[in-house]
Design a protein around this motif. Sequence first.
Motif, short mmCIF file in Angstrom:
data_model
loop_
_atom_site.label_atom_id
_atom_site.label_comp_id
_atom_site.label_asym_id
_atom_site.label_seq_id
_atom_site.Cartn_x
_atom_site.Cartn_y
_atom_site.Cartn_z
N GLY A 229 23.95 -28.21 48.13
CA GLY A 229 23.02 -28.40 48.96
C GLY A 229 21.76 -26.90 48.65
O GLY A 229 22.08 -26.37 48.07
N THR A 230 20.88 -27.42 49.58
CA THR A 230 19.71 -26.51 49.42
C THR A 230 19.11 -26.27 50.61
O THR A 230 19.13 -26.97 51.46
CB THR A 230 18.75 -27.16 48.38
OG1 THR A 230 18.75 -28.41 48.41
CG2 THR A 230 19.21 -26.84 46.91
N VAL A 231 18.24 -25.18 50.45
CA VAL A 231 17.22 -24.90 51.63
C VAL A 231 15.98 -24.48 50.97
O VAL A 231 16.04 -23.78 49.85
CB VAL A 231 17.73 -23.98 52.81
CG1 VAL A 231 18.82 -24.63 53.74
CG2 VAL A 231 18.06 -22.64 52.13
N ASP A 290 18.01 -30.03 40.45
CA ASP A 290 18.69 -30.89 41.32
C ASP A 290 19.89 -30.22 42.02
O ASP A 290 20.78 -29.80 41.36
CB ASP A 290 19.21 -32.12 40.41
CG ASP A 290 19.60 -33.27 41.49
OD1 ASP A 290 20.13 -33.05 42.58
OD2 ASP A 290 19.75 -34.37 40.77
N PRO A 291 19.93 -29.92 43.29
CA PRO A 291 19.29 -30.61 44.45
C PRO A 291 18.00 -29.75 45.10
O PRO A 291 17.42 -30.14 46.20
CB PRO A 291 20.28 -30.86 45.47
CG PRO A 291 21.19 -29.74 45.25
CD PRO A 291 21.11 -29.35 43.75
N HIS A 327 10.26 -25.84 56.87
CA HIS A 327 11.61 -25.48 56.27
C HIS A 327 12.20 -26.82 55.93
O HIS A 327 12.40 -27.95 56.97
CB HIS A 327 12.46 -24.98 57.12
CG HIS A 327 11.77 -23.24 57.36
ND1 HIS A 327 12.35 -22.33 56.80
CD2 HIS A 327 10.93 -22.85 58.42
CE1 HIS A 327 11.54 -21.10 57.43
NE2 HIS A 327 10.39 -21.41 58.33
N ALA A 328 12.94 -26.71 54.90
CA ALA A 328 13.93 -28.00 54.58
C ALA A 328 15.18 -27.61 54.26
O ALA A 328 15.58 -26.71 53.90
CB ALA A 328 13.03 -28.66 53.29
N CYS A 329 15.89 -28.59 54.53
CA CYS A 329 17.38 -28.48 54.03
C CYS A 329 17.94 -29.90 53.61
O CYS A 329 17.60 -30.88 53.97
CB CYS A 329 18.30 -28.17 55.21
SG CYS A 329 19.94 -28.08 55.23
N CYS A 330 18.90 -29.58 52.56
CA CYS A 330 19.46 -31.00 52.02
C CYS A 330 20.94 -30.56 51.71
O CYS A 330 21.29 -29.73 51.25
CB CYS A 330 18.97 -31.18 50.46
SG CYS A 330 19.79 -32.66 49.73
#
Length: 422
Positions: A229-231, A290-291, A327-330
């Motif tokens: 996961g990432t932010v 990735d990611p 902001h983004a989160c995956c």
Amino acid sequence: MKIMVIGGGGREHAIIRSLRKNPEVEKIWALPGNGGIARDAECVPVGATDLEGIRAFAKSHPVDYAVVAPDDPLALGCVDLLEAEGIPCFGPRKNAAVIEGSKVFAKNLMKKYGIPTAAYQVFDDPKAALAWLETALIPIVVKADGLALGKGVTVAMTRAEAENAVREVMEDRKFGSSGDRIVLEEYLEGPEVSVLSFTDGETVIPMISSMDHKRAGDGDTGLNTGGMGTVAPNPYYTPEIADRCMREIFLPTIRAMKAEGREFRGCLYFGLMITRDGPKVIEYNCRFGDPETQVVLPLLESDLLTVMRAVTEGRLAETEVRFSDRHACCVVLASAGYPAAYEKGYEITVPEEIWPHVLVAGAAEKDGKLVTSGGRVLGVTAVADTLGDAISAAYARAERVTFGNRYMRRDIGRRALQAARE
Ligand code: AMP
Ligand code: GLY
């Protein structure tokens, strides 16, 4: 405009989604793509390292532009090959992709040009490496020289662990010829930051920073994975740190590559550690991460294709690259057991309204259904005004995607949230 994208993971899905926003894009082929990418592009069953297959496809189809996303085809010279067929490409040529393909090359480059990184020694003989280890400071980091599917690095907390890693890489040939040489590297401490950048060999424009979560388990425990996961942005990447990185790392690296006759055009990924002595390079990648891409591109406000073509044509200095201040989160949904053994073939259900936020990494179409086919199955993303809201929204969406043996970390972004509050 008809575009060919080489690769078939979540990163490629994110790239394809962004490219599709440009109304001039009439067609995207993904080689090989995957069962989820098939919703956004035409998937062609040609593997990303099947260079002859890629060349044959490009020659028999009206491809205007190609994006080569994964490290393996870049290291093999896929861009050189397509350029020879007259197809403009996004991605570095083989002689520049070596910045990721050989850790020895990258370390020697940094040493020669004074770019801050961990102290190191290179060995091509296991006996010499093991002898040197006897008196080395512990912890120490053991790195296979060549590509190893992201598994070539061991952070050894004991001397025995380090010796074991040297033997596995050099004597047992765990990664084949990638272990002909190894780097033994000083252990560094501090938060990690990923910075992807666009560069045409002269100008470098960093994208918004991000934070990966590489370990399989909550609280950064368990095995290293491709990323759970990432932010973005990464709270540890303050304006002062960004400024130092530009002066001490980004520009010197671009200039060093040019001076070596290895001009880098494409996405150069800086894996950084913010140590007490300032930012240092942990690794370079010659491609989008990735990611990381799954959180960086949703925040890109400029048109991706326009920026990519400016990179290819050496016009980046005159091109605007703007990011949103949101902001983004995956959150990555994986098959339980990953990165070790896992079962696959389970049906995936995604509610239609969630699809625009889903980027698929390892899924295949079978009898009209989407089924799991990889360790990392898909990423669920969210963009919001605050980091907290992006994390909550990504998890709320992730709960609505189901498949057998689904596993996810529950703490993506937690550390970033704490750091942002400090
Ligand atoms: P890599 O496969 O190169 O991304 O490295 C995997 C991970 O190993 C990195 O994300 C770091 O957490 C860790 N690592 C690599 N080099 C060092 C180092 N010199 N000191 C401490 N940790 C490291
Ligand atoms: N997320 C790390 C990488 O792409 O190598």
